[in-house]
Design a protein around this motif. Structure first.
Motif, short mmCIF file in Angstrom:
data_model
loop_
_atom_site.label_atom_id
_atom_site.label_comp_id
_atom_site.label_asym_id
_atom_site.label_seq_id
_atom_site.Cartn_x
_atom_site.Cartn_y
_atom_site.Cartn_z
N ALA A 63 4.87 7.13 -3.09
CA ALA A 63 3.63 6.34 -2.38
C ALA A 63 4.01 4.81 -2.47
O ALA A 63 4.64 4.41 -3.63
N ASP A 64 3.62 4.13 -1.53
CA ASP A 64 3.76 2.76 -1.37
C ASP A 64 2.27 2.22 -1.59
O ASP A 64 1.48 2.11 -0.77
N LEU A 65 2.00 1.69 -2.79
CA LEU A 65 0.79 1.16 -3.21
C LEU A 65 0.32 0.00 -2.56
O LEU A 65 -0.91 -0.28 -2.74
N THR A 66 1.03 -0.49 -1.69
CA THR A 66 0.61 -1.75 -0.83
C THR A 66 -0.17 -1.29 0.32
O THR A 66 -0.82 -2.01 0.90
N ARG A 67 -0.23 -0.12 0.37
CA ARG A 67 -0.87 0.65 1.94
C ARG A 67 -2.14 1.45 0.98
O ARG A 67 -2.03 2.27 0.22
N PRO A 68 -3.11 1.04 1.72
CA PRO A 68 -4.52 1.79 1.31
C PRO A 68 -4.52 3.08 1.20
O PRO A 68 -5.07 3.75 0.05
N GLN A 69 -3.87 3.95 2.39
CA GLN A 69 -3.90 5.36 2.37
C GLN A 69 -2.75 6.01 1.33
O GLN A 69 -3.30 6.80 0.50
N ASP A 70 -1.90 5.11 0.85
CA ASP A 70 -1.03 5.60 -0.26
C ASP A 70 -1.47 5.53 -1.60
O ASP A 70 -1.51 6.40 -2.42
N ALA A 71 -2.26 4.47 -1.58
CA ALA A 71 -2.96 4.16 -3.03
C ALA A 71 -4.03 5.44 -3.18
O ALA A 71 -3.91 5.97 -4.35
N ASP A 115 2.75 -7.23 -5.87
CA ASP A 115 2.38 -7.64 -7.35
C ASP A 115 0.78 -7.78 -7.52
O ASP A 115 0.28 -7.80 -8.53
N VAL A 116 -0.12 -8.11 -6.36
CA VAL A 116 -1.35 -8.26 -6.39
C VAL A 116 -2.15 -7.13 -5.69
O VAL A 116 -3.21 -6.25 -6.06
N ARG A 117 -1.85 -6.95 -4.18
CA ARG A 117 -2.57 -6.13 -3.32
C ARG A 117 -2.46 -4.79 -3.78
O ARG A 117 -3.43 -3.96 -4.01
N SER A 118 -1.19 -4.19 -4.36
CA SER A 118 -1.25 -2.86 -4.85
C SER A 118 -2.03 -2.60 -5.91
O SER A 118 -2.55 -1.54 -6.29
N VAL A 119 -2.10 -3.63 -6.90
CA VAL A 119 -2.81 -3.55 -8.22
C VAL A 119 -4.42 -3.37 -7.74
O VAL A 119 -5.34 -2.48 -8.33
N ALA A 158 1.93 -15.10 -8.08
CA ALA A 158 1.67 -13.71 -7.99
C ALA A 158 1.34 -13.20 -9.28
O ALA A 158 0.14 -12.46 -9.44
N LYS A 159 1.92 -13.09 -10.32
CA LYS A 159 1.62 -12.77 -11.81
C LYS A 159 0.42 -13.35 -12.20
O LYS A 159 -0.67 -12.64 -13.00
N THR A 160 0.05 -14.68 -12.04
CA THR A 160 -1.37 -15.25 -12.37
C THR A 160 -2.49 -14.86 -11.83
O THR A 160 -3.53 -14.79 -12.19
N ALA A 161 -2.24 -14.50 -10.53
CA ALA A 161 -3.36 -13.78 -9.67
C ALA A 161 -3.97 -12.28 -10.43
O ALA A 161 -5.03 -12.25 -10.45
N LEU A 162 -3.05 -11.79 -11.29
CA LEU A 162 -3.47 -10.72 -11.93
C LEU A 162 -4.61 -11.12 -13.09
O LEU A 162 -5.34 -10.09 -13.41
N VAL A 163 -4.66 -12.39 -13.75
CA VAL A 163 -5.33 -12.71 -14.54
C VAL A 163 -7.05 -12.75 -14.02
O VAL A 163 -7.81 -11.87 -14.41
N GLY A 164 -7.08 -13.55 -12.72
CA GLY A 164 -8.36 -13.25 -12.23
C GLY A 164 -8.81 -12.02 -11.62
O GLY A 164 -9.88 -11.58 -11.82
#
Length: 246
Positions: A63-71, A115-119, A158-164
């Motif tokens: 799965a490529d988690l950056t794609r909604p269908q894969d997630a 790093d962000v969209r897939s999460v 990118a990693k700081t975006a995970l905080v918010g």
């Protein structure tokens, strides 16, 4: 009986490095584990085979988690094959390093996607199946607390975006009994950042302990947050960085 017996975890990028260590550690604690990969299928299957050889249950999902269908598909396949979903570990990441002036728009989009969209997409899909006691744990970076010099703008952003994102998830999902946390590694000896790499001495010098950590150090922190000990921890980050941010 382990602390996570009866639980099911999904670990993104679980075929190597920190992800593989996390998958093994959660399985050792009793969880059934699904792990995703994009390219390294053989390594992901090796991790699954090791889990199964130890009496555990595992599933391997491309799965490529950056794609909604894969997630969505990764979450649904986890539930179909292992019966439920209790723990999501967002481990997949993309290492970015270089001067600001040389960052291309394509690289910017790629880093933010991985790093962000897939999460976001994985969490969005996962919470449809999680109930009380659910855990969303993301692997961040010591750059959340300290940027040691030039050329780390993209990675730090990118990693700081995970905080918010994590704080927002904690507030929204708290009433449902679901926690959201981050584990921020310091220099960890992996394929992406080997302890004998060209910047390794510099990275060691930034830590209080003067050495690299191991993937198992991060896995132990994830297992703590996923287990009973982490039930009252949410909306925050746990630094496992050898004193990098001290």
């Amino acid at each position: 009986m382990g602390e996570l017996t009866g639980k099911v975890a999904l670990v993104t990028g679980g075929g190597r490095g920190i992800g593989a260590a996390v998958a093994r550690r959660l399985a050792d604690a009793g969880a059934a584990v699904a792990l995703t990969y994009v390219q390294a299928e053989d390594r992901a299957r090796e991790v699954a085979e090791r889990i199964e050889a130890g009496g555990g249950r595992a599933a391997v999902i491309r799965a490529d988690l950056t794609r909604p269908q894969d997630a969505a598909q990764a979450v649904e396949q986890t539930v179909d094959e292992l019966g439920r979903l209790d723990i999501l570990v967002n481990n997949a990441g993309f290492l970015a390093y270089g001067p600001l002036a040389e960052v291309s728009a394509e690289e910017l989009d790629r880093v933010l996607a991985v790093d962000v969209r897939s999460v976001f997409l994985a969490a969005q899909a996962a919470v449809r199946h999680m109930g009380d006691g659910g855990r969303i744990i993301s692997i961040g970076s010591c750059f959340n607390g300290r940027v040691p010099g030039a050329n780390f703008v993209l990675q730090a952003m990118a990693k700081t975006a995970l905080v918010g994102l994590t704080k927002g998830l904690a507030r929204e999902l708290g009433p449902r009994g679901i926690t959201a946390t981050i584990v921020d590694p310091g220099p960890i000896d992996t394929d992406m950042n080997p302890a004998d790499g060209e910047t390794a001495d510099f990275q060691r010098s930034l830590t209080a302990l003067g050495r690299y950590g191991e993937a198992d150090d991060i896995a132990a922190a994830v297992a703590y947050l996923a287990g009973p000990g982490g039930r009252y921890v949410t909306g925050t980050a746990l630094a496992v960085d050898g004193g990098y941010t001290a």
